[in-house]
Design an enzyme around this catalytic site. Structure first.
Site: not given
Ligand code: UT7
Length: 333
Positions: A120, A260, A290
């Site tokens: 990225c 980004h 993204n």
């Molecule tokens: O571009 C390269 C660099 N990349 C980045 O900068 C990305 C950085 N990371 C992020 O943007 C975020 O971490 C994400 C958008 C990928 C995820 O968001 P988050 O707020 O960190 O969610 P999480 O991974 O902590 O997941 C929270 C909950 C989980 O469920 P439990 O364990 O709390 O029951 C996930 O399983 O949300 C669940 N979850 C979803 N639920 C509905 C994960 N993906 C989804 C989804 N829909 N698509």
């Protein structure tokens, strides 16, 4: 009295972009994986992304139109281009470089070309490299394009990644300037110890493609989102603040932050850290998601009419590697 020749800087003299027509909306994804439009919008800021569909179409097919567009906008022939640098992690093939293939498709005959892989942050790494070629005095027209067909490496059964990414290409033309416009400073960083959190497991020399790697879905982007999120918030904000500080500038001097587009929450944190109000932040994550190396030039392309000559811009990125960085630009045209 001997006068020192004016320092050469690399000015951005044209901006181009390409987005495929096909849209993949949150409503579409709701039918493919266990997710909701509400979750995706509130956690990431994305509503829809573009997908390059069609037999035989690859990243170079998005780069070639950008090259042609840059030539048209600047009124130059493809024969005048000295060098084309493509930042991508989704090359058409492992080799030759996508830049070589795109030059062939765009009819660029007199240039050398190569790819840069910094995920990225790829566009910033390529922009800094391209600017150095101009600053050396040896090259007059260098194109820098960020392009990724992320749909080629996204697992559309994995709800944690498939909601994030889209396909696009965008880029700039760099030319020498003697009045202090263009790429003024870059603060770039890399830390390979971040690789467990964001990578593709197979397909490289470590783990060549095999029946097992395909069965185990190891040719898709793998991300531990929360860990990357923490590093991204700190990394992008730190370099942006340090870049301003070492140029004796504050957020008040900056017309635009061009971040980004990985997550709206990371963008907001960076803007807050350098004291920029949200109306000075370029944002199009809602419509494209993204697009990896393409996000920053895609913003420049879309906001082009709102940027004025003399504006100072901070371009900032964080991505796989880990790689991250910020670049200070004084707009030329
Ligand atoms: O571009 C390269 C660099 N990349 C980045 O900068 C990305 C950085 N990371 C992020 O943007 C975020 O971490 C994400 C958008 C990928 C995820 O968001 P988050 O707020 O960190 O969610 P999480 O991974 O902590 O997941 C929270 C909950 C989980 O469920 P439990 O364990 O709390 O029951 C996930 O399983 O949300 C669940 N979850 C979803 N639920 C509905 C994960 N993906 C989804 C989804 N829909 N698509």
């Amino acid at each position: 009295m001997n006068q020192q020749p004016a320092k050469i800087t690399a000015a951005i003299t044209a901006v181009g972009g390409y987005v495929p027509e096909d849209k993949l909306t949150n409503a579409d994804l709701e039918k493919m994986v266990d997710t909701t439009d509400e979750w995706i919008r509130t956690r990431t800021g994305v509503s829809e992304r573009r997908i390059l569909k069609g037999e035989g179409l690859a990243t170079s097919d998005m780069v070639a139109p950008v090259i042609k567009q840059l030539c048209e906008k600047r009124g130059i022939s493809t024969d005048e281009i000295d060098c084309v640098i493509v930042a991508t992690v989704t090359p058409d093939m492992v080799f030759p470089a996508t830049a070589n293939i795109a030059c062939d498709k765009a009819g660029v005959k007199n240039a050398w070309s190569f790819d840069i892989g910094a995920a990225c942050s790829g566009f910033l790494f390529a922009l800094t490299t391209g600017a150095s070629l101009i600053e050396s005095g040896r090259y007059k027209k260098v194109m820098v394009v960020g392009a990724d067909k992320m749909s080629a490496i996204v697992d559309y059964t994995d709800r944690t990644t498939c909601i994030l990414f889209g396909d696009a290409a965008a880029g700039v033309l760099l030319e020498p300037n003697h009045d202090g416009f263009g790429v003024l400073d870059s603060l770039l960083r890399a830390d390979g110890s971040g690789r467990p959190y964001l990578h593709m497991k197979a397909g490289g020399s470590l783990k060549p493609a095999s029946i097992e790697t395909v069965t185990n879905k190891e040719h898709f982007a793998y991300q531990e989102g929360q860990s990357v999120f923490k590093f991204a918030v700190k990394g992008m904000a730190d370099v942006s603040a340090e870049l301003l500080e070492r140029n004796n500038m504050t957020g008040d001097d900056i017309a635009w932050l061009v971040p980004h587009q990985a997550n709206k929450r990371i963008i907001d944190a960076t803007a807050n850290r350098i004291g920029l109000s949200h109306d000075k932040v370029m944002m199009n994550i809602e419509r494209y998601g993204n697009t990896t190396a393409a996000t920053i030039p895609l913003c420049l392309w879309e906001y082009r009419k709102q940027i004025n000559k003399g504006d100072y811009l901070v371009l900032a990125a964080f991505g796989g590697g880990f790689t991250w960085g910020a670049t200070l630009v004084k707009w030329e045209y």
